[in-house]
Write a protein that holds these residues in place. Structure first.
Motif, PDB file in Angstrom:
ATOM      1  N   ILE A  41      43.664  40.484  40.103  1.00  0.00           N
ATOM      2  CA  ILE A  41      42.549  39.830  39.407  1.00  0.00           C
ATOM      3  C   ILE A  41      42.769  38.333  39.330  1.00  0.00           C
ATOM      4  N   GLU A  78      43.168  36.205  41.523  1.00  0.00           N
ATOM      5  CA  GLU A  78      42.375  35.414  42.482  1.00  0.00           C
ATOM      6  C   GLU A  78      40.948  35.198  41.972  1.00  0.00           C
ATOM      7  N   VAL A  79      40.426  36.228  41.305  1.00  0.00           N
ATOM      8  CA  VAL A  79      39.083  36.095  40.715  1.00  0.00           C
ATOM      9  C   VAL A  79      39.118  35.024  39.619  1.00  0.00           C
ATOM     10  N   LEU A  80      40.176  35.058  38.831  1.00  0.00           N
ATOM     11  CA  LEU A  80      40.277  34.100  37.724  1.00  0.00           C
ATOM     12  C   LEU A  80      40.440  32.677  38.249  1.00  0.00           C
ATOM     13  N   LEU A  81      41.248  32.540  39.297  1.00  0.00           N
ATOM     14  CA  LEU A  81      41.509  31.199  39.810  1.00  0.00           C
ATOM     15  C   LEU A  81      40.278  30.580  40.466  1.00  0.00           C
ATOM     16  N   ALA A  82      39.294  31.417  40.778  1.00  0.00           N
ATOM     17  CA  ALA A  82      38.048  30.875  41.316  1.00  0.00           C
ATOM     18  C   ALA A  82      37.197  30.279  40.199  1.00  0.00           C
ATOM     19  N   SER A  83      37.614  30.466  38.942  1.00  0.00           N
ATOM     20  CA  SER A  83      36.870  29.901  37.815  1.00  0.00           C
ATOM     21  C   SER A  83      37.685  28.895  37.024  1.00  0.00           C
TER      22      SER A  83
END
Lengths: 308, 444
Positions: B211, B213-218
């Protein structure tokens, strides 16, 4: 909409991307193709500002991309995860708020999507209670919850059964029709042909190909035509004489044949039909365009051989 | 900042909702209160009550020991000789916990046996010996001298050498109290170790379920790290406050309901105090105050909880951020969860050494090494807590603030290094972590 200009990135001695430039227009589905390790994920991470490029810039609507633009991007990575102990609703609220939505907005939009996918009763379920495919659906919803202008999906169909694959595919087409831009990284060439407007192929950290799917297929066609007929194969072969070359034959049932034919000399498709009419009963005839799978392999395979 | 806060809140919600957190919040204070209860019960000399049979065939003691009865020890006399085997098995002797044997020649051979059924505490042993000795002393004074008991005892009094700290002549900071500082320091270390491991697990699980990677996109990696540390830190604080409330309430209830006589003057043996008060040393006076309990006194009277808790909070924050950055850096750079746990061992070892540093400070509060340990960020949280109980002389209070500043600056330095490692390591999966990876990611 999205413009990637001269992006290079290396990780110590390994070059991940070498001067890659490409762009996706507003309202199109852009396919990012390439074998494993080509550099697709690195490029996607650079667009999402997860990784910084060594050189080059990313532009959104002409402006150099900043973190502010991330609020208008939805990203679903290939290796996607969720917090197992959280409920679907809590998860959506958490990720939605990180993308700039208020809790009320998230709840309203989540209800819309859950209703749309007919999974309203999942709302209070914990992620660990869901199957892999169900979790993938939740992940997709979380990605599009904030109605991003640019949607970046890495292998979006992995983990989905055919029905859900179709569901997601239709949703992507619907979003494109609404003017959203979608960048799609996938190995599923069939889906590329079905929904991608344009594609780029990356291999060994370089971009080897970019263009409209139809144009690429047109450029790489080999003058092949297919005839489906009922009758006698010998009669068919005799009718062709030396003006045409039979490339391959399929015989799905007793007297049904599908034959792929290549033109010789100045002969055209019309000439082919003329010599066959009356000899066999033609059911269908069409020009054979190379599949994206064929094109992908034809470009990547020699390179792989060279690399070996 | 907003995103860090959202991440922190998620961490808090997840931690507080976990079963282990709730169990720790309930059983942690209960265990502490249980230990305190045991110390209250067995730490003082009022707890044991003994029924003693004194066999005095020659009637040397004249069937008496003290002018006033002792609330904890009851003496009965037998002017006969009783075999210890009879005492052990005889039905009529079962009511007695011990038998003191006064032989006919006790005034010359100075030997007396005490047969017990269950071994008494050192306090009780000392008390019985003290009371019998004093009675025998009276007898000897009467038989062998013309002096009064009072005069004899005045002559007999040895010169007492009372060692006092010149900066603390009234012994306001006793050794006992330093253990409270040590306890506070150990609580800091325990919370750091416990919640440090929580940080490690949280980071590695986000890595393993991807997850991150999803967080680092924000959010930026630094925001993610900061949010995580803040969230876990807030959970630790909530846990700590629950402990404070439970333990505080527990101590209050113990004082009001379970040990109401702790400070009741009527429960002190005032007669003993006044009879001999003039010639008793301070320690003897305390000893004569039968209900006096050093642990009770320590807990309720001698610890300045206001000061201790204030600095506890400050040094906890500093220590948590300092050590937390190590846990986060290791979690983010490790390829697998097991890998991370191997690398965490040195950090846990340093925490153990830090605990030893606290113990060393209790024993050697003024040594040069303690002076250094006071400023080294690895050891300062626990050493300062111990030193606080000794007190800082006027003009030396800056030392505690200086130590805090050094700790906080070190914490921020480590956080910046950790966030660099976090940023470069958190998206690396499945590798086996080596030191060279850390150096590589630090240079990037």
């Amino acid at each position: 909409m999205l413009s990637v200009e001269h992006i290079s990135k290396s990780f110590f001695r390994k070059q991940a991307l070498d001067d890659v430039s490409l762009g996706a227009e507003k309202g199109e589905i852009f396919g990012l193709l390439g074998p494993n390790g080509a550099g697709k994920t690195t490029l996607i991470r650079i667009i999402n500002r997860i990784v910084e490029p060594d050189n080059g810039v990313v532009r959104i609507n002409g402006a150099i991309m900043t973190r502010k633009h991330l609020e208008h991007i939805g990203y679903m990575p290939e290796e996607r995860g969720l917090y197992k102990s959280m409920t679907v609703e809590d998860h959506a609220v958490f990720l939605g708020r990180l993308r700039g939505l208020s809790k009320q907005d998230v709840t309203a939009k989540l209800n819309y999507w859950l209703d749309k996918f007919e999974i309203g009763d999942w709302k209070k379920k914990r992620i660990e209670e869901l199957s892999k495919g169900m979790a993938q659906k939740v992940q997709f919803i979380c990605t599009v919850l904030h109605e991003p202008e640019l949607l970046i999906l890495d292998e979006p169909y992995s983990g989905f059964d055919p029905i859900n694959t179709e569901l997601i595919k239709n949703e992507l087409i619907h979003m494109r029709n609404q003017g959203k831009t979608i960048v799609l990284s996938t190995h599923n060439m069939k889906s590329v042909e079905e929904i991608c407007d344009r594609v780029a192929l990356i291999h060994h950290s370089k971009k080897l190909l970019e263009g409209r799917v139809a144009d690429i297929q047109e450029e790489r066609k080999e003058g092949l035509y297919a005839i489906r007929f009922r009758g006698n194969m010998i009669a068919f072969a005799n009718a062709l004489w030396s003006g045409f070359e039979v490339v391959d034959t399929e015989n799905p049932s007793d007297n049904l044949f599908i034959v792929r034919v290549k033109m010789r000399g100045e002969n055209t498709f019309d000439d082919l039909l003329k010599v066959l009419i009356g000899q066999v009963k033609i059911e269908a005839a069409w020009e054979v365009l190379p599949t994206m799978q064929d094109i992908f392999i034809s470009i990547v395979q020699p390179k792989l051989t060279e690399a070996l | 900042m907003r995103n860090s806060w959202i991440i922190a809140l998620r961490e808090v919600k997840e931690r507080i909702g976990s079963r282990s957190y709730v169990l720790f919040a309930i059983f942690g204070p209960l265990i502490i209160l249980g230990l305190v209860y045991l110390l209250f019960v067995f730490g003082g000399n009022e707890a044991e009550k003994w029924n003693i049979l004194v066999t005095d065939k020659a009637g040397i003691l004249d069937n008496k020991l003290m002018p006033h009865p002792d609330p904890n020890v009851t003496y009965s006399f037998a002017n006969d000789y009783i075999e210890h085997t009879d005492f052990a098995n005889g039905k009529r002797y079962q009511q007695y916990d011990a038998m003191v044997e006064i032989n006919e020649k006790v005034l010359s051979n100075k030997l007396s046996y005490v047969f017990y059924r269950t071994k008494p505490s050192f306090n009780l042993q000392a008390k019985v010996q003290y009371q019998v000795e004093r009675r025998l002393e009276e007898v000897m004074i009467q038989r062998f001298t013309d002096l009064s008991v009072q005069t004899f005892r005045e002559i007999k009094q040895p010169i007492k050498f009372s060692f006092r700290n010149v900066y603390d002549p009234y012994d306001q900071t006793s050794d006992v109290r330093t253990w409270v500082g040590f306890f506070f320091g150990m609580v800091i270390l325990a919370f750091i170790a416990l919640f440090g491991m929580t940080i490690l697990r949280s980071v590695t699980s986000e890595k393993s379920n991807r997850i991150v990677e999803v967080l680092l996109a924000s959010v930026r990696p630094q925001q993610l790290l900061f949010g995580k540390l803040t969230g876990v830190g807030i959970s630790a604080f909530i846990q700590f406050f629950i402990w404070i409330i439970f333990i505080g309430l527990g101590l209050y209830l113990m004082r009001e309901w379970m040990f109401p006589s702790i400070y009741d003057a009527s429960s002190m043996n005032m007669a003993e105090l006044t009879d001999n008060g003039r010639i008793l040393s301070v320690q003897e006076k305390l000893y004569a105050g039968k209900e006096f309990n050093t642990i009770v006194d320590l807990v309720y009277e001698r610890v300045n909880f206001g000061v201790m808790l204030t600095f506890f909070v400050l040094f906890f924050i500093g220590g948590y951020l300092f050590y937390g950055s190590f846990f986060a850096a290791i979690g983010s750079t490790a390829g697998t969860e097991n890998d991370g746990q191997q690398f965490i061992l040195p950090v846990l070892l340093i925490l153990a050494l830090s605990a030893y540093a606290g113990y060393y400070t209790v024993a050697n509060p003024e040594s040069e090494l303690t002076g250094w340990l006071h400023y080294i960020p690895f050891t300062s949280p626990v050493v300062v807590m111990v030193k606080l109980t000794y007190g800082y002389a006027a003009g030396e209070a800056y030392q505690i603030w200086l130590s805090l500043i050094v700790l906080l600056l070190s914490a921020f330095f480590c956080l910046s290094v950790a966030s660099r490692l976090y940023k470069n390591g958190v998206l690396q999966f499945g590798h086996r972590l080596k030191l060279q990876h850390l150096f590589k990611w630090l240079r990037k």
